[in-house]
Design a protein around this motif. Structure first.
Motif, PDB file in Angstrom:
ATOM      1  N   UNK A 176      95.403 -14.169 -49.635  1.00 47.07           N
ATOM      2  CA  UNK A 176      95.682 -13.856 -48.238  1.00 47.07           C
ATOM      3  C   UNK A 176      94.470 -13.890 -47.349  1.00 47.07           C
ATOM      4  N   UNK A 177      93.388 -14.542 -47.805  1.00 44.82           N
ATOM      5  CA  UNK A 177      92.144 -14.617 -47.035  1.00 44.82           C
ATOM      6  C   UNK A 177      91.969 -16.021 -46.478  1.00 44.82           C
ATOM      7  N   UNK A 178      91.749 -16.126 -45.189  1.00 46.68           N
ATOM      8  CA  UNK A 178      91.405 -17.386 -44.549  1.00 46.68           C
ATOM      9  C   UNK A 178      89.923 -17.424 -44.258  1.00 46.68           C
ATOM     10  N   UNK A 179      89.248 -18.516 -44.639  1.00 45.97           N
ATOM     11  CA  UNK A 179      87.795 -18.633 -44.475  1.00 45.97           C
ATOM     12  C   UNK A 179      87.463 -19.597 -43.342  1.00 45.97           C
ATOM     13  N   UNK A 180      86.656 -19.138 -42.397  1.00 47.94           N
ATOM     14  CA  UNK A 180      86.217 -19.975 -41.272  1.00 47.94           C
ATOM     15  C   UNK A 180      84.700 -20.117 -41.370  1.00 47.94           C
ATOM     16  N   UNK A 236      92.985  -8.226 -40.598  1.00 47.75           N
ATOM     17  CA  UNK A 236      91.663  -7.666 -40.889  1.00 47.75           C
ATOM     18  C   UNK A 236      90.631  -8.778 -40.762  1.00 47.75           C
ATOM     19  N   UNK A 237      89.524  -8.485 -40.094  1.00 50.83           N
ATOM     20  CA  UNK A 237      88.503  -9.495 -39.834  1.00 50.83           C
ATOM     21  C   UNK A 237      87.172  -9.023 -40.403  1.00 50.83           C
ATOM     22  N   UNK A 282      93.751 -11.657 -43.891  1.00 55.27           N
ATOM     23  CA  UNK A 282      92.330 -11.355 -43.722  1.00 55.27           C
ATOM     24  C   UNK A 282      91.627 -12.634 -43.280  1.00 55.27           C
ATOM     25  N   UNK A 283      90.725 -12.513 -42.316  1.00 49.14           N
ATOM     26  CA  UNK A 283      89.882 -13.637 -41.907  1.00 49.14           C
ATOM     27  C   UNK A 283      88.434 -13.315 -42.254  1.00 49.14           C
TER      28      UNK A 283
END
Length: 522
Positions: free
Chosen positions: A340-344, A458-459, A427-428
């Protein structure tokens, strides 16, 4: 427009400049002038006309209308060589260096042919190094001329580019975002060099999104907005807040109004334990609540970016993580996405987006199954989803079918956000969320992240921009040599600033903590 003709004819500049692309105006009635021994700041959002004005001043582009003058005499530029012959130098934002060559070879490589031996006509390396060493001494740059560029630090590489531009001893120098990719300490070193150039009588045009640097070094500043010069004023008559309002048309006031007043004590969304940033580094633990924006900051290389890259799967996680109580291995971005984590990443162009592909495809990349039927992509669904995010996030593009590389940095960052919002990421994990974007886009990105957190996301942010983490984050972790030295809130920083520094400025206190860590390490 608060702009007047200079009392003296000494200097270089353009009057009443107009330019358009395919009939669309990008500069309208803009005047800009450089005087000897002064620094003239140039600021504005992406798309305000700064890049076009620089191209015109450096001879890379001819204006539709306008008069270019040098010391009161009208001049015509057909190529950059014409501008160089008049005494104009330029340093671009991106590095234009050959890593395997030496400092001396790079300095001679672009702006001037190297001296050659009389009989063999091969490059006279001794003469090149002697000339460069004299130039470096003159600029008070302490770098060996024989050192390969790949062995230099970021600030030193920028010094080499500035020295290359100064090889022909120009009277005026245009610097396009010279500190954009530098950590604060390296940026300060570059500004100190520019101060020395000013003392030598060189006129400098300083283009930057970092308004604190504009205030620090510029004698006067011109603000461009929508292709027009909104004002030109002595820098002593303004501050960062006023400049931000002029650049954005008042958006900075909205930023202050939108700052969060979040109380701690909510449900834990992310729990990290026994994480090590590298061999020999101590283990660290921290928790982030649902709906919280948690920032990590410190000097470049202190570990903040390493933690975020681990959480995003770009670097294998050396430790343990739970997201909403569920753990799992985390060695790739795919693993992170499953948690559920997106990585930028900071490198939008290289790793964050497929630049040659459309906005629509980029938005759906992490969640292609949701826009597929029996394994076949549904173009209408992809287009409709992207169109919704284009409108919802105010992505400036004529169509979601245009390739991502045509967008400004701020709009590319919005596409990055859109693709993880579309994926349902809870989550980001974000590296330098507004690196290289203008102040207006920065405020918009901050607002989008607040909206995401307000909706329960959540960031976790890694940023070397002290003002950014204070504006954006609910709590801030200060990193030192791979260790999490302390976690503080803006309120706690304000109280500490009163006690330690005698000021109520939390930014000064956070900078003090980071610098104190540097002193302690030394």
């Amino acid at each position: 427009m608060n702009q007047t003709t200079s009392e003296t004819t000494s200097g270089y500049g353009i009057e009443r400049c107009y330019h358009d692309y395919t009939g669309v105006p990008v500069l309208t009635d803009v005047s800009f002038r450089l005087g000897p021994g002064e620094v003239h700041g140039l600021v504005g959002e992406n798309g305000s006309g700064k890049s076009t004005l620089i191209k015109i001043l450096t001879g890379a582009l001819s204006p539709r209308l306008g008069t270019i003058t040098m010391d009161g005499e009208v001049v015509r530029l057909s190529t950059p060589k014409d501008a160089q012959a008049l005494g104009l130098g330029v340093v671009y934002q991106d590095y234009h260096l050959f890593p395997e060559l030496t400092v001396a070879q790079n300095i001679f490589g672009v702006n001037a042919p190297p001296p050659r031996r009389r009989w063999t006509r091969t490059m006279d390396r001794t003469a090149v190094e002697r000339t460069v060493e004299g130039l470096l001494d003159e600029l008070q740059i302490e770098i060996p001329s024989t050192k390969p560029v790949h062995a230099l630090g970021p600030a030193e590489r920028k010094f080499v580019e500035i020295a290359s531009a100064m090889l022909l001893h120009p009277r005026f120098l245009i610097l396009d975002e010279p500190t954009a990719s530098l950590a604060p300490s390296a940026a300060h070193a570059v500004l100190d060099l520019l101060d020395r150039l000013r003392e030598q009588g060189v006129g400098l045009a300083f283009v930057s999104h970092r308004l604190d640097e504009i205030i620090r070094i510029s004698d006067q500043v011109t603000v461009l907005r929508d292709g027009k010069a909104i004002t030109r004023m002595p820098t002593s008559e303004t501050d960062e807040g006023k400049l931000a309002d002029l650049i954005t048309g008042g958006m900075a006031e909205k930023e202050a109004a939108h700052r969060r007043d979040r109380k701690p004590g909510g449900e834990i969304a992310v729990r990290v334990s026994n994480l090590r940033c590298g061999p020999g580094r101590p283990p660290l633990d921290f928790e982030v609540e649902r709906g919280e924006i948690f920032g990590l900051t410190g000097l470049l290389g202190a570990g903040a970016e390493t933690i975020v890259r681990m959480l995003g799967g770009a670097t294998p996680l050396q430790g343990e993580i739970e997201v909403d109580g569920a753990g799992g291995k985390l060695r790739t971005p795919r693993h992170a996405s499953k948690l559920g984590i997106g990585f930028i990443p900071e490198d939008r162009k290289g790793t964050g987006l497929i630049r040659e592909q459309s906005i629509a495809l980029n938005v759906s990349l992490p969640s292609l199954p949701s826009v597929s039927r029996a394994g076949v992509l549904q173009k209408d669904a992809i287009h409709q989803r992207a169109e919704g995010y284009r409108e919802g996030l105010s992505i400036k593009a004529s169509s979601v079918d245009v390739p991502v590389w045509t967008l400004s940095g701020g709009n590319q960052q919005k596409v990055m956000l859109a693709k993880w919002l579309a994926s349902g990421a809870r989550v980001l994990a974000i590296e330098e969320p507004t690196h290289g974007v203008d102040v207006g886009a920065k405020l918009q990105v901050h607002d989008l992240l607040r909206q995401y957190a307000d909706a329960g996301g959540t960031v976790i942010v890694a940023s070397t921009d002290v003002s950014e983490v204070l504006d954006l984050c609910d709590r801030i972790g200060v990193m030192r040599h791979g260790a999490l030295s302390q976690i503080v809130s803006a309120d706690e920083l304000t109280k500490s600033a009163v006690t330690v520094l005698g000021t109520r400025d939390p930014e000064q206190m956070l900078e003090h903590l980071i610098e104190s860590e540097t002193v302690a390490a030394a």
